[in-house]
Design an enzyme around this catalytic site. Structure first.
Site, mmCIF file in Angstrom:
data_model
loop_
_atom_site.group_PDB
_atom_site.id
_atom_site.type_symbol
_atom_site.label_atom_id
_atom_site.label_comp_id
_atom_site.label_asym_id
_atom_site.label_seq_id
_atom_site.Cartn_x
_atom_site.Cartn_y
_atom_site.Cartn_z
ATOM 1 N N SER A 123 0.832 -1.203 0.000
ATOM 2 C CA SER A 123 0.000 0.000 0.000
ATOM 3 C C SER A 123 0.862 1.246 0.000
ATOM 4 O O SER A 123 1.983 1.253 0.541
ATOM 5 C CB SER A 123 -0.853 -0.041 1.264
ATOM 6 O OG SER A 123 -1.443 1.213 1.515
ATOM 7 N N TYR A 147 -1.858 0.048 10.424
ATOM 8 C CA TYR A 147 -2.069 -0.667 9.167
ATOM 9 C C TYR A 147 -0.845 -0.528 8.252
ATOM 10 O O TYR A 147 -0.329 -1.517 7.716
ATOM 11 C CB TYR A 147 -3.331 -0.135 8.459
ATOM 12 C CG TYR A 147 -3.466 -0.624 7.035
ATOM 13 C CD1 TYR A 147 -3.854 -1.923 6.766
ATOM 14 C CD2 TYR A 147 -3.173 0.224 5.959
ATOM 15 C CE1 TYR A 147 -3.952 -2.380 5.452
ATOM 16 C CE2 TYR A 147 -3.267 -0.224 4.654
ATOM 17 C CZ TYR A 147 -3.665 -1.527 4.400
ATOM 18 O OH TYR A 147 -3.745 -1.968 3.099
ATOM 19 N N LYS A 151 1.995 -3.435 6.684
ATOM 20 C CA LYS A 151 2.408 -3.634 5.281
ATOM 21 C C LYS A 151 3.927 -3.460 5.169
ATOM 22 O O LYS A 151 4.604 -4.197 4.453
ATOM 23 C CB LYS A 151 1.673 -2.635 4.376
ATOM 24 C CG LYS A 151 0.183 -2.918 4.251
ATOM 25 C CD LYS A 151 -0.069 -4.207 3.485
ATOM 26 C CE LYS A 151 -1.525 -4.598 3.479
ATOM 27 N NZ LYS A 151 -1.792 -5.899 2.858
HETATM 28 P P1 NAD Z 1 -11.112 -7.187 0.907
HETATM 29 O O1 NAD Z 1 -11.410 -7.132 2.364
HETATM 30 O O2 NAD Z 1 -12.247 -6.966 -0.046
HETATM 31 O O3 NAD Z 1 -10.416 -8.580 0.543
HETATM 32 C C1 NAD Z 1 -9.605 -9.273 1.442
HETATM 33 C C2 NAD Z 1 -10.065 -10.725 1.443
HETATM 34 O O4 NAD Z 1 -9.241 -11.455 2.364
HETATM 35 C C3 NAD Z 1 -11.517 -10.907 1.898
HETATM 36 O O5 NAD Z 1 -12.182 -11.764 1.009
HETATM 37 C C4 NAD Z 1 -11.398 -11.531 3.301
HETATM 38 O O6 NAD Z 1 -12.489 -12.398 3.578
HETATM 39 C C5 NAD Z 1 -10.074 -12.259 3.184
HETATM 40 N N1 NAD Z 1 -9.364 -12.424 4.461
HETATM 41 C C6 NAD Z 1 -9.163 -11.499 5.438
HETATM 42 N N2 NAD Z 1 -8.463 -12.038 6.446
HETATM 43 C C7 NAD Z 1 -8.206 -13.324 6.106
HETATM 44 C C8 NAD Z 1 -7.518 -14.388 6.724
HETATM 45 N N3 NAD Z 1 -6.945 -14.233 7.938
HETATM 46 N N4 NAD Z 1 -7.439 -15.578 6.080
HETATM 47 C C9 NAD Z 1 -8.020 -15.747 4.871
HETATM 48 N N5 NAD Z 1 -8.689 -14.779 4.239
HETATM 49 C C10 NAD Z 1 -8.779 -13.577 4.834
HETATM 50 O O7 NAD Z 1 -9.927 -6.146 0.653
HETATM 51 P P2 NAD Z 1 -9.320 -5.616 -0.725
HETATM 52 O O8 NAD Z 1 -9.675 -4.172 -0.862
HETATM 53 O O9 NAD Z 1 -9.613 -6.554 -1.830
HETATM 54 O O10 NAD Z 1 -7.775 -5.663 -0.355
HETATM 55 C C11 NAD Z 1 -6.945 -6.761 -0.703
HETATM 56 C C12 NAD Z 1 -5.533 -6.495 -0.220
HETATM 57 O O11 NAD Z 1 -5.058 -5.287 -0.797
HETATM 58 C C13 NAD Z 1 -5.404 -6.320 1.294
HETATM 59 O O12 NAD Z 1 -4.233 -6.968 1.717
HETATM 60 C C14 NAD Z 1 -5.300 -4.820 1.473
HETATM 61 O O13 NAD Z 1 -4.562 -4.483 2.623
HETATM 62 C C15 NAD Z 1 -4.549 -4.424 0.211
HETATM 63 N N6 NAD Z 1 -4.807 -3.026 -0.176
HETATM 64 C C16 NAD Z 1 -6.088 -2.600 -0.373
HETATM 65 C C17 NAD Z 1 -6.321 -1.258 -0.707
HETATM 66 C C18 NAD Z 1 -7.724 -0.733 -0.867
HETATM 67 O O14 NAD Z 1 -7.898 0.480 -0.828
HETATM 68 N N7 NAD Z 1 -8.728 -1.565 -1.099
HETATM 69 C C19 NAD Z 1 -5.239 -0.384 -0.879
HETATM 70 C C20 NAD Z 1 -3.936 -0.873 -0.688
HETATM 71 C C21 NAD Z 1 -3.731 -2.208 -0.341
HETATM 72 C C1 WQD Z 2 -9.870 9.726 0.026
HETATM 73 C C2 WQD Z 2 -10.081 11.239 0.130
HETATM 74 C C3 WQD Z 2 -10.577 11.988 2.356
HETATM 75 C C4 WQD Z 2 -14.449 9.967 2.672
HETATM 76 C C5 WQD Z 2 -7.343 4.872 2.583
HETATM 77 C C6 WQD Z 2 -6.235 4.193 3.307
HETATM 78 C C7 WQD Z 2 -5.213 3.665 2.350
HETATM 79 C C8 WQD Z 2 -5.832 2.783 1.271
HETATM 80 C C9 WQD Z 2 -7.027 3.438 0.658
HETATM 81 C C10 WQD Z 2 -5.555 0.453 1.992
HETATM 82 C C11 WQD Z 2 -9.429 11.856 1.360
HETATM 83 C C12 WQD Z 2 -11.752 12.229 1.433
HETATM 84 C C13 WQD Z 2 -13.236 10.435 2.213
HETATM 85 C C14 WQD Z 2 -15.520 10.903 2.855
HETATM 86 C C15 WQD Z 2 -14.072 12.669 2.105
HETATM 87 N N1 WQD Z 2 -6.282 1.541 1.800
HETATM 88 N N2 WQD Z 2 -13.056 11.760 1.950
HETATM 89 N N3 WQD Z 2 -15.282 12.213 2.552
HETATM 90 O O1 WQD Z 2 -7.737 7.907 3.237
HETATM 91 O O2 WQD Z 2 -6.688 8.208 0.932
HETATM 92 O O3 WQD Z 2 -6.790 5.972 1.911
HETATM 93 O O4 WQD Z 2 -7.910 3.955 1.653
HETATM 94 O O5 WQD Z 2 -4.388 0.298 1.804
HETATM 95 O O6 WQD Z 2 -4.303 2.933 3.076
HETATM 96 O O7 WQD Z 2 -5.631 5.130 4.175
HETATM 97 O O8 WQD Z 2 -8.878 7.002 1.157
HETATM 98 O O9 WQD Z 2 -11.162 6.957 0.265
HETATM 99 O O10 WQD Z 2 -10.829 7.227 2.769
HETATM 100 O O11 WQD Z 2 -10.236 9.120 1.264
HETATM 101 O O12 WQD Z 2 -13.921 13.858 1.871
HETATM 102 O O13 WQD Z 2 -16.615 10.556 3.261
HETATM 103 O O14 WQD Z 2 -11.488 11.480 0.275
HETATM 104 O O15 WQD Z 2 -10.436 13.045 3.270
HETATM 105 O O16 WQD Z 2 -8.987 13.144 0.978
HETATM 106 P P1 WQD Z 2 -7.490 7.403 1.887
HETATM 107 P P2 WQD Z 2 -10.345 7.511 1.383
#
Ligand code: NAD
Ligand code: WQD
Length: 332
Positions: A123, A147, A151
């Protein structure tokens, strides 16, 4: 065989759709703690092919070793994890347990039975807060919430493993802000409880589920005062995983890539893009800044393009239009 942990979730399911469409054999390992088993049916509907599915926790040595022993995956894409920044502040041990401990348990199982190619969901939160943009893979690291540290630590464990055992091949993919949904409307983000992220909240406001979107801060030093992020379409992000998997077929060692568009968009610009794509002017109100938010960050995705031939193609209108189509189909 490709092992996809967390393959029933938001990003993993989109990657499974691509893998199945390419004719690859896929086994999903997921405990369904944040997803539903219907992902398997939906994938079959989209691709005409059904992935194998094993329900279990990546922290469970018996379970994950059994999966590795049975399927001997040549490559593993590791999505399973917890991902809510706010929750990680309240429940840090759960986050270290799943995101760090779960990754180590999985690697041990693969070391014994699986192939040693590994693609990890990292991330942009691993980077230190900075006013110098865009963020490159060389930008200073320094997470500012638990978090992000999980990572960071999982990345570190993978880099140390590659240094110790030369037959591992690892890609660390640092995602920026994934949004949008599969164009079929069958896969998308399904947040449990109240969503935290902008796009699901924007959809809630557009649907009238909430009276209006809270814009968190209009006093940032950005173009229009609202926060700026690098939003990328989840199908572009999914393609980045395919490119990374292909790269590991020919390249040894560890490889780190930002996956983003390289373009920062403000909250107000996203609201406008949503209106242009859907015809709906989501009501909003300006609220105080959300604690812990940064003013602006976006990626340089140049390295991913140069070394993997990957570039995000979809527009903000695609992101908003597809997110809304999925939302309407799923929740209205
Ligand atoms: P998500 O929650 O939709 O998917 C994660 C999946 O993993 C789910 O299906 C959940 O049931 C499963 N899971 C959770 N814990 C588990 C465990 N202990 N054992 C087996 N399965 C488990 O999330 P996502 O948005 O698809 O994210 C996927 C990956 O990408 C995560 O590692 C997340 O940290 C990373 N990531 C997501 C974002 C984002 O904004 N969505 C951004 C950066 C990184
Ligand atoms: C985006 C922008 C808010 C909600 C988070 C995690 C990051 C990654 C993605 C996993 C910001 C603004 C939001 C609302 C708003 N996840 N906002 N009103 O905070 O950039 O990232 O999700 O890895 O690790 O930190 O994403 O979608 O929450 O916010 O104004 O109701 O939208 O302030 O500027 P963020 P977000």
């Amino acid at each position: 065989m490709i092992l996809v942990t967390g393959g029933a979730g938001y990003i993993g399911s989109h990657v499974c759709a691509l893998l199945l469409a390419m004719g690859r054999e896929v086994v999903i390992a997921d405990d369904l703690s944040n997803s539903g088993a219907d992902a398997v049916e939906r994938l079959e509907k989209i691709t005409g092919r059904r992935p194998l599915f094993c329900r279990g926790d990546v922290r469970d040595t018996g379970f994950i070793t059994g999966v590795a022993r049975t399927y001997r995956p040549e490559c593993t894409l590791h999505f399973a994890g917890l991902k809510a920044v706010g929750e990680s502040v309240r429940r840090p041990l759960a986050y270290y347990d799943v995101n760090v401990g779960g990754t180590v348990t999985l690697l041990r199982a693969l070391r014994r039975y699986g192939g040693r190619r590994f693609v990890f969901s990292s991330s942009a939160t691993v980077y230190a807060p900075s006013e110098v943009m865009p963020l490159t893979e060389e930008s200073p690291l320094g997470p500012y919430n638990p978090y992000g540290w999980t990572k960071f630590m999982a990345e570190r464990a993978l880099l140390d493993l590659v240094a110790a055992e030369a037959d591992w091949r690892v890609a660390l993919l640092r995602y920026f802000n994934p949004v949008g949904a599969h164009p079929s409307g069958l896969l998308g983000e399904n947040p449990r409880g109240t969503p935290n992220n902008l796009m699901p909240r924007l959809c809630d406001a557009a649907a009238g589920v909430t009276p209006r979107l809270s814009v968190f801060g209009l006093d940032y030093p950005t173009r229009d005062g609202s926060g700026v992020r690098d939003y990328l379409h989840v199908t572009d992000l999914a393609l980045g995983h395919i490119r990374a998997m292909e790269l590991l077929e020919t390249s040894a060692g560890a490889h780190i890539y930002n996956l983003g568009t390289g373009v920062g968009l403000s909250v107000l610009e996203m609201i406008a893009a949503f209106q242009a794509a859907t015809g709906i002017a989501a009501p909003y109100e300006v609220c105080p800044r959300r604690p812990g938010d940064l003013a602006a960050y976006y990626s340089s995705p140049a390295k991913a393009e140069r070394e993997m031939g990957w570039k995000a193609e979809k527009t903000p209108a695609d992101m908003c239009g597809d997110a809304w189509a999925f939302y309407k189909k799923s929740f209205i």
